[in-house]
Motif scaffolding. Structure first.
Motif, PDB file in Angstrom:
ATOM      1  N   ARG A   1      24.328  27.138  -7.109  1.00 44.49           N
ATOM      2  CA  ARG A   1      24.689  26.797  -5.737  1.00 44.49           C
ATOM      3  C   ARG A   1      23.787  25.684  -5.186  1.00 44.49           C
ATOM      4  N   ARG A   2      22.542  25.673  -5.622  1.00 44.35           N
ATOM      5  CA  ARG A   2      21.599  24.674  -5.109  1.00 44.35           C
ATOM      6  C   ARG A   2      21.934  23.280  -5.622  1.00 44.35           C
ATOM      7  N   ASN A   3      22.268  23.178  -6.916  1.00 40.29           N
ATOM      8  CA  ASN A   3      22.593  21.871  -7.481  1.00 40.29           C
ATOM      9  C   ASN A   3      23.448  22.062  -8.732  1.00 40.29           C
ATOM     10  N   PRO A   4      24.748  22.173  -8.565  1.00 45.78           N
ATOM     11  CA  PRO A   4      25.629  22.487  -9.710  1.00 45.78           C
ATOM     12  C   PRO A   4      25.617  21.428 -10.803  1.00 45.78           C
ATOM     13  N   THR A   5      25.284  20.200 -10.488  1.00 47.37           N
ATOM     14  CA  THR A   5      25.322  19.147 -11.507  1.00 47.37           C
ATOM     15  C   THR A   5      24.202  19.298 -12.529  1.00 47.37           C
ATOM     16  N   LEU A   6      23.178  20.077 -12.208  1.00 48.84           N
ATOM     17  CA  LEU A   6      22.040  20.214 -13.122  1.00 48.84           C
ATOM     18  C   LEU A   6      22.207  21.360 -14.119  1.00 48.84           C
ATOM     19  N   TYR A   7      23.265  22.151 -13.961  1.00 46.13           N
ATOM     20  CA  TYR A   7      23.383  23.350 -14.776  1.00 46.13           C
ATOM     21  C   TYR A   7      24.716  23.368 -15.525  1.00 46.13           C
ATOM     22  N   PRO A   8      24.723  23.943 -16.736  1.00 50.41           N
ATOM     23  CA  PRO A   8      25.914  23.884 -17.593  1.00 50.41           C
ATOM     24  C   PRO A   8      26.915  24.988 -17.302  1.00 50.41           C
ATOM     25  N   TYR A   9      27.124  25.306 -16.023  1.00 49.21           N
ATOM     26  CA  TYR A   9      28.077  26.336 -15.654  1.00 49.21           C
ATOM     27  C   TYR A   9      29.243  25.698 -14.901  1.00 49.21           C
ATOM     28  N   THR A  10      30.400  26.345 -14.984  1.00 51.80           N
ATOM     29  CA  THR A  10      31.533  25.940 -14.152  1.00 51.80           C
ATOM     30  C   THR A  10      31.627  26.897 -12.969  1.00 51.80           C
ATOM     31  N   GLU A  11      32.322  26.446 -11.944  1.00 51.26           N
ATOM     32  CA  GLU A  11      32.525  27.294 -10.765  1.00 51.26           C
ATOM     33  C   GLU A  11      33.198  28.605 -11.164  1.00 51.26           C
ATOM     34  N   LYS A  12      34.164  28.532 -12.064  1.00 52.13           N
ATOM     35  CA  LYS A  12      34.876  29.743 -12.483  1.00 52.13           C
ATOM     36  C   LYS A  12      33.954  30.712 -13.217  1.00 52.13           C
ATOM     37  N   GLU A  13      33.088  30.180 -14.072  1.00 55.95           N
ATOM     38  CA  GLU A  13      32.167  31.045 -14.811  1.00 55.95           C
ATOM     39  C   GLU A  13      31.245  31.802 -13.859  1.00 55.95           C
TER      40      GLU A  13
ATOM     41  N   GLN B   1      18.163  18.001 -23.513  1.00 59.56           N
ATOM     42  CA  GLN B   1      19.227  18.477 -22.638  1.00 59.56           C
ATOM     43  C   GLN B   1      20.052  19.568 -23.320  1.00 59.56           C
ATOM     44  N   LYS B   2      20.299  19.414 -24.622  1.00 57.49           N
ATOM     45  CA  LYS B   2      21.020  20.446 -25.369  1.00 57.49           C
ATOM     46  C   LYS B   2      20.230  21.758 -25.381  1.00 57.49           C
ATOM     47  N   GLU B   3      18.910  21.656 -25.550  1.00 59.85           N
ATOM     48  CA  GLU B   3      18.071  22.852 -25.540  1.00 59.85           C
ATOM     49  C   GLU B   3      18.077  23.499 -24.161  1.00 59.85           C
ATOM     50  N   LYS B   4      18.065  22.688 -23.120  1.00 60.08           N
ATOM     51  CA  LYS B   4      18.109  23.224 -21.754  1.00 60.08           C
ATOM     52  C   LYS B   4      19.426  23.950 -21.504  1.00 60.08           C
ATOM     53  N   ASP B   5      20.527  23.341 -21.956  1.00 54.60           N
ATOM     54  CA  ASP B   5      21.830  23.980 -21.781  1.00 54.60           C
ATOM     55  C   ASP B   5      21.889  25.320 -22.527  1.00 54.60           C
ATOM     56  N   LYS B   6      21.298  25.346 -23.722  1.00 55.96           N
ATOM     57  CA  LYS B   6      21.288  26.580 -24.512  1.00 55.96           C
ATOM     58  C   LYS B   6      20.505  27.673 -23.778  1.00 55.96           C
ATOM     59  N   TRP B   7      19.391  27.311 -23.195  1.00 58.51           N
ATOM     60  CA  TRP B   7      18.558  28.248 -22.440  1.00 58.51           C
ATOM     61  C   TRP B   7      19.318  28.767 -21.207  1.00 58.51           C
ATOM     62  N   GLU B   8      19.915  27.859 -20.448  1.00 59.87           N
ATOM     63  CA  GLU B   8      20.617  28.259 -19.231  1.00 59.87           C
ATOM     64  C   GLU B   8      21.846  29.115 -19.545  1.00 59.87           C
ATOM     65  N   ARG B   9      22.558  28.779 -20.611  1.00 55.64           N
ATOM     66  CA  ARG B   9      23.760  29.534 -20.942  1.00 55.64           C
ATOM     67  C   ARG B   9      23.408  30.924 -21.479  1.00 55.64           C
ATOM     68  N   TYR B  10      22.253  31.067 -22.085  1.00 56.34           N
ATOM     69  CA  TYR B  10      21.829  32.392 -22.518  1.00 56.34           C
ATOM     70  C   TYR B  10      21.638  33.309 -21.301  1.00 56.34           C
ATOM     71  N   ILE B  11      21.074  32.773 -20.224  1.00 55.34           N
ATOM     72  CA  ILE B  11      20.884  33.580 -19.013  1.00 55.34           C
ATOM     73  C   ILE B  11      22.236  34.029 -18.468  1.00 55.34           C
ATOM     74  N   LEU B  12      23.213  33.117 -18.452  1.00 57.66           N
ATOM     75  CA  LEU B  12      24.561  33.473 -18.000  1.00 57.66           C
ATOM     76  C   LEU B  12      25.171  34.544 -18.901  1.00 57.66           C
ATOM     77  N   GLU B  13      25.038  34.362 -20.197  1.00 54.61           N
ATOM     78  CA  GLU B  13      25.594  35.327 -21.152  1.00 54.61           C
ATOM     79  C   GLU B  13      25.010  36.714 -20.926  1.00 54.61           C
ATOM     80  N   TYR B  14      23.679  36.772 -20.722  1.00 56.02           N
ATOM     81  CA  TYR B  14      23.058  38.076 -20.502  1.00 56.02           C
ATOM     82  C   TYR B  14      23.516  38.687 -19.179  1.00 56.02           C
ATOM     83  N   ALA B  15      23.637  37.857 -18.125  1.00 54.70           N
ATOM     84  CA  ALA B  15      24.084  38.363 -16.829  1.00 54.70           C
ATOM     85  C   ALA B  15      25.469  39.004 -16.932  1.00 54.70           C
TER      86      ALA B  15
END
Length: 439
Positions: free
Chosen positions: A211-223, A176-190
């Motif tokens: 938007r499809r499933n916010p509980t599965l991703y390490p982002y906040t609404e504000k981010e 899960q930590k690795e998944k969060d790292k992967w997902e947050r990298y995409i946000l950082e690049y965006a």
């Protein structure tokens, strides 16, 4: 890749040879670009063409094509795009099936496709001059794929046979930590990328996933809101960005006026010049169709020659993540039952090099006592006829619709299970061997 697969499904519904020119593009000098391509000797060993496609505003276009052979290994193609976008280079025979490049009007690019790229489905080529946006896309994709692979590796470990609940929970936490790292990298690049084409790809991943499933991703609404608000500020003159932001605020995926933002990949499968003539007749399957299956690229003739042992035959591909996840358990089975079980892996990749690279990467080759304290043997076979560039007719006639696809055979040659999870197959073999001891 999920966006590319969705795009391929769209292409599959189009009539063969459907390539049209976008009528609202203006073919003026400042919109034109050129790409000079140099290829190495192995790729040029047989005459072939290189085609350059794009898909902008939902319309496909064949920009240009050039021919290569052993004497002519450099050529230049021309095309035009209304703004920075991606074009895809597709070689007719050898080489990578698809090379994505990012271009804009006025660009003059040079790229080199090397022999080391031969046989792969898709290659992000970093040997490019004249396109900082292409190099940025390559760096982004490679880093994203690397982080994703770390997550997938950990996730597959959690499926290993014989783990305790505590061990599984610990591995899942790491995954899960690795998944969060992967997902947050995409946000950082965006939020920081400079190429609007690649940024919109990353931003689309973040926005629609959240938007499809916010509980599965390490982002906040504000981010996510901050990311969306920054896009038009950073790229105010990029038309696809305006369409993307406007559509997203309406809560829809793509409106009729939206621009198609995902790259067109593997168009060769839907172009008439690449269609295969051979037709395979399907018939009701019998046990013999599986047991008499010819095993190519190996020492044995067919599955029947393994009689006297239990046999696990598994069809897989390098692009199939469920296939990759079960490889450690297949290796465990080969180790645990090395005297009683024959494991036959049949790769259905279209590219032999990609197939064999995955076999080595996943450690699915034979190992003896000099290499490990738990030796095993795995029989690897390849399902594609390289001369005809099609799967062997025997495999096609099985009409395999999904993978992993497997079957388990007892010592007498009787199929006792089909499409069984490897964990259940291990339990089944253990029970059968225990029963044999008691008889």
């Amino acid at each position: 890749m999920k966006h590319y697969r969705r795009f391929l499904l769209l292409l599959a519904m189009l009539p063969v040879g459907t390539f049209v020119k976008a009528q609202n593009w203006i073919d003026v000098p400042e919109n034109r670009f050129s790409i000079t391509v140099k290829i190495d000797s192995a790729i040029a060993s047989e005459p072939q063409k290189l085609y350059m496609y794009s898909m902008v505003e939902r319309e496909m276009q064949l920009h240009d094509s050039i021919s290569f052979d052993s004497l002519h290994r450099v050529g230049t193609m021309h095309g035009y795009v209304p703004y920075e976008y991606n074009v895809n280079l597709l070689l007719q025979h050898r080489g990578p099936q698809c090379v994505p490049i990012v271009v804009k009007g006025g660009d003059s690019l040079s790229i080199h496709i090397g022999d080391e790229d031969d046989g792969f489905r898709m290659r992000y080529i970093d040997k490019v001059e004249g396109s900082p946006s292409t190099l940025e896309m390559v760096r982004f994709q490679h880093k994203k794929d690397s982080l994703r692979q770390e997550y997938l590796n950990q996730n597959s470990q959690s499926q290993l046979y014989n783990l305790t609940d505590a061990q599984r929970d610990s591995i899942n936490a790491i995954a899960q930590k690795e998944k969060d790292k992967w997902e947050r990298y995409i946000l950082e690049y965006a939020c920081t990328g400079k190429s609007p084409y690649s940024v919109i790809d990353a931003a689309g991943d973040v926005f629609y996933s959240f938007r499809r499933n916010p509980t599965l991703y390490p982002y906040t609404e504000k981010e996510v809101d901050d990311m969306m608000n920054s896009l038009l500020v950073r790229f105010p003159d990029y038309p696809p960005m305006k369409a993307f932001v406007n559509d997203s605020t309406l809560g829809t995926y793509m409106s009729a006026q939206s621009f198609e933002i995902w790259g067109s990949l593997e168009l060769r499968a839907y172009s008439e010049r690449f269609q295969k003539d051979e037709k395979i007749t399907m018939k009701p399957l019998k046990v013999g169709d599986y047991m008499n299956l010819k095993l190519y690229n190996g020492p044995l003739g067919n599955v029947n020659e393994f009689r006297g042992k239990y046999v696990l035959v598994d069809f897989w591909a390098s692009w199939c993540q469920p296939c990759m996840a079960q490889m450690p358990n297949i290796r465990y089975a080969a180790q645990e039952f090395r005297d009683d079980l024959a494991v036959c892996l049949i790769g259905i990749d279209e590219n032999r090099k990609q197939w064999w690279s995955t076999v080595k990467e996943k450690d699915m080759r034979n190992k003896d006592l000099t290499q490990t304290d738990r030796p095993y043997k795995i029989n690897n076979y390849y399902a594609y006829d390289e001369k005809k560039r099609a799967m062997y007719p025997e495999y096609q006639s099985l009409d395999i619709k999904t993978i992993p696809h497997n079957y388990l055979v007892d010592r007498s040659g009787r199929i006792i299970a089909k499409n069984i999870s490897i964990t259940l197959a291990i339990d089944k073999i253990k029970a059968l061997l225990e029963k044999e001891k008691q008889q």
